[in-house]
Design an enzyme around this catalytic site. Structure first.
Site, mmCIF file in Angstrom:
data_model
loop_
_atom_site.group_PDB
_atom_site.id
_atom_site.type_symbol
_atom_site.label_atom_id
_atom_site.label_comp_id
_atom_site.label_asym_id
_atom_site.label_seq_id
_atom_site.Cartn_x
_atom_site.Cartn_y
_atom_site.Cartn_z
ATOM 1 C CG ASP A 232 48.622 17.089 16.945
ATOM 2 O OD1 ASP A 232 48.405 16.551 15.850
ATOM 3 O OD2 ASP A 232 47.728 17.339 17.781
ATOM 4 C CD GLU A 269 48.115 18.493 12.207
ATOM 5 O OE1 GLU A 269 47.300 17.781 11.626
ATOM 6 O OE2 GLU A 269 48.125 18.627 13.442
#
Ligand code: CA
Length: 523
Positions: A232, A269
């Site tokens: 993330d 990401e």
């Protein structure tokens, strides 16, 4: 086709039977339970992944909240769809519904079950040839993580340097929304929390923090046996003007994870253009999500006009390959942070079918966001793009932790209806994923854009070991007659066509509106 997969969709009965018999030969070897990792089967980057929000997926204990046991109960269906890997959004203890603010990186959220449940799920997934990667959220922790509650006690606390603090008013004035005060603290000292005050950013300049994160990574790979991570906010660990440090950190993490000797896969990401992404792929992350591709596919279908998608993607892949020969590209339509594709396409089912056909014929690692295959809808706020999966009213797995606004049985046919319906979107996805698994041109082949000479038609080919597939997508509402050069190439065998009843017209050299076709040529 993957070992351990018994597709319900057969395109060619003879081939299907043959593959089934071959698969039987392999079952004793490849379906035996693996204690850790998917040690057999295709490379971890040559599969189709399914992104799951556990909370909304499947319930096992009747409390309306999805859980790990519920997921385990549904693995058979996931396997039948042709899925070779799942990405679980965060499963760690956290005070929020979304769980992107972690309080314990070594645990499982009590609503989701126990570590025992997780290990059992992993074993069941692996026995079906399904890899499992988990969301690892290390840019920040929860403000209730013990590291932060310690750090907030004062400047002399040993955990103080795990986070970023300042009293420099110049810094604070420049980004006032990112600097926060510990409740009750009147000293003027503030901590950095890029996304929210409840998610203080970790200080990656501190070697102790980097060691802690590597320890967490090793724990999940070695002790638990997951197959990798979705990382993330991989772009935000160091500030915007210090990006090289981000790249260096992911190389350091990669080296540490490589040290486990495990087969694993990391996808990051990084919202950004190909030039921003490329340095992350150089000896660092195995793959990054290709956000731009999803945006482009949606734009093309909204306007019925290609924007040179294939040549743009080829250019992107060239940039990535210069950064690292072994790069992978994680492709998707939308994810848990974006309005669902069916809503972006105003509920136009045939456009959604072309979007799926595009995604699943392009090179890269396709990721499908749970419910996309049902045509689930959803718009911001985030809770409403993460609504309960629609199993069907009588399925005890149905979750109900929140009230659905966009995806209800009145707006979206649940799985129980779609899996029996050959005309359904679900069936379409399943057919495409099996096609992708069956013909190596899709997961392993080269990618060559073809100039179609017509903005309404996207054309490219994929080649692998003496076979080539020619892929055509008419993204417009009008029939298209391909230029003669391309028409000659359509002499191959039609192995896929959607809608299926436009197959005969392809033979006549006409690609019907919003139609996708794949022709296979042996040379
Ligand atoms: Ca539950």
């Amino acid at each position: 086709m993957e070992p351990c997969t018994h597709p319900r969709v057969g395109f060619q009965p003879t081939r299907g039977l043959f593959v089934f018999l071959i698969a039987l030969l392999f079952i004793p070897v490849s379906c035996q339970r693996q204690r850790t990792g998917v040690s057999s089967g295709p490379d971890l980057t040559q599969r189709t992944y399914y992104e799951i929000f556990v909370q909304s997926f499947a319930d096992s204990d009747g409390d309306g909240i999805g859980d790990i046991q519920g997921l385990t109960n549904k693995l058979e269906g996931i396997r039948d769809m042709g899925i070779g890997g799942i990405w679980l959004m965060p499963v760690h203890p956290s005070p929020s519904y979304h769980k992107y603010d972690v309080t314990d990186y070594y645990g499982i959220h009590p609503d989701y079950g126990t570590m025992e449940d997780f290990r059992e799920m992993l074993e069941e997934a692996h026995s079906r040839g399904i890899a499992v990667i988990i969301d690892l959220v290390v840019n920040h922790t929860s403000d209730r993580h013990p590291w932060f509650t310690e750090a907030a006690r004062g400047a002399d606390n040993p955990y103080r340097d795990h986070y970023v603090w300042t009293e420099d008013t110049n810094l604070i004035t420049r980004e006032p929304e990112h600097w926060h005060t510990v409740p009750g603290d009147t000293s003027g000292l503030k901590y950095y929390g890029f996304f929210w005050h409840g998610m203080p950013d970790l200080n990656f300049s501190h070697p102790g923090v980097r060691e802690e994160i590597k320890k967490i990574g090793r724990f999940w790979l070695e002790d638990v046996g997951v197959d990798g991570f979705r990382l993330d906010a991989a772009h935000y660990l160091f500030p915007e003007d210090d990006k090289e440090k981000n790249h260096a950190w992911w190389r350091e993490f990669r080296e540490a994870m490589d040290g486990t000797g495990r087969r694993y896969f990391m996808v990051g990401e990084v919202w950004g253009s190909r030039n921003i992404i490329a340095p992350y792929l150089s000896k660092g992350l195995h793959a990054c999500f290709n956000f731009d591709l999803g945006f482009r596919i949606i734009h093309i279908l909204q306007h019925g006009k290609d924007t040179d998608l294939a040549s743009w993607l080829a250019g992107t892949r060239e940039v990535y390959s210069q950064a690292d020969n072994g790069y992978a590209d994680a492709i998707f339509l939308t994810n848990h942070d974006q309005e669902r594709i069916m809503s972006r396409l105003d509920g136009n089912l045939q456009k959604a079918r072309v979007a799926a056909s595009l995604l699943l014929t392009l090179p890269g690692i396709p990721f499908i966001y749970y419910g996309e295959e049902l045509g689930m809808r959803g718009k911001k706020p985030d809770e409403q793009i993460r609504e309960p999966y629609l199993w069907g009213d009588n399925d005890p797995a149905q979750t109900s932790w929140e009230e659905a606004v966009y995806s209800t049985p009145a707006t979206v046919a649940p799985l129980v209806l779609q899996e029996k319906d050959e005309a359904s979107l679900y069936y379409h996805y399943q057919k495409l994923i099996h096609l992708r698994n069956e013909y190596p041109e899709f997961n392993s082949g080269t990618f060559t854009p073809i100039e179609s000479g017509d903005q309404r038609l996207i054309a490219f080919s994929r080649s692998h070991e003496g076979h080539r597939v020619l892929v055509l997508h008419n993204v417009s509402q009008e029939p298209v007659i391909p230029v003669s050069e391309l028409a000659q190439m359509t002499s191959g065998k039609v192995i896929f066509c959607d809608p299926p009843d436009s197959r005969d017209q392809i033979r006549d050299g006409v690609i019907q509106p919003l139609t996708s076709a794949v022709l296979r040529i042996t040379y």
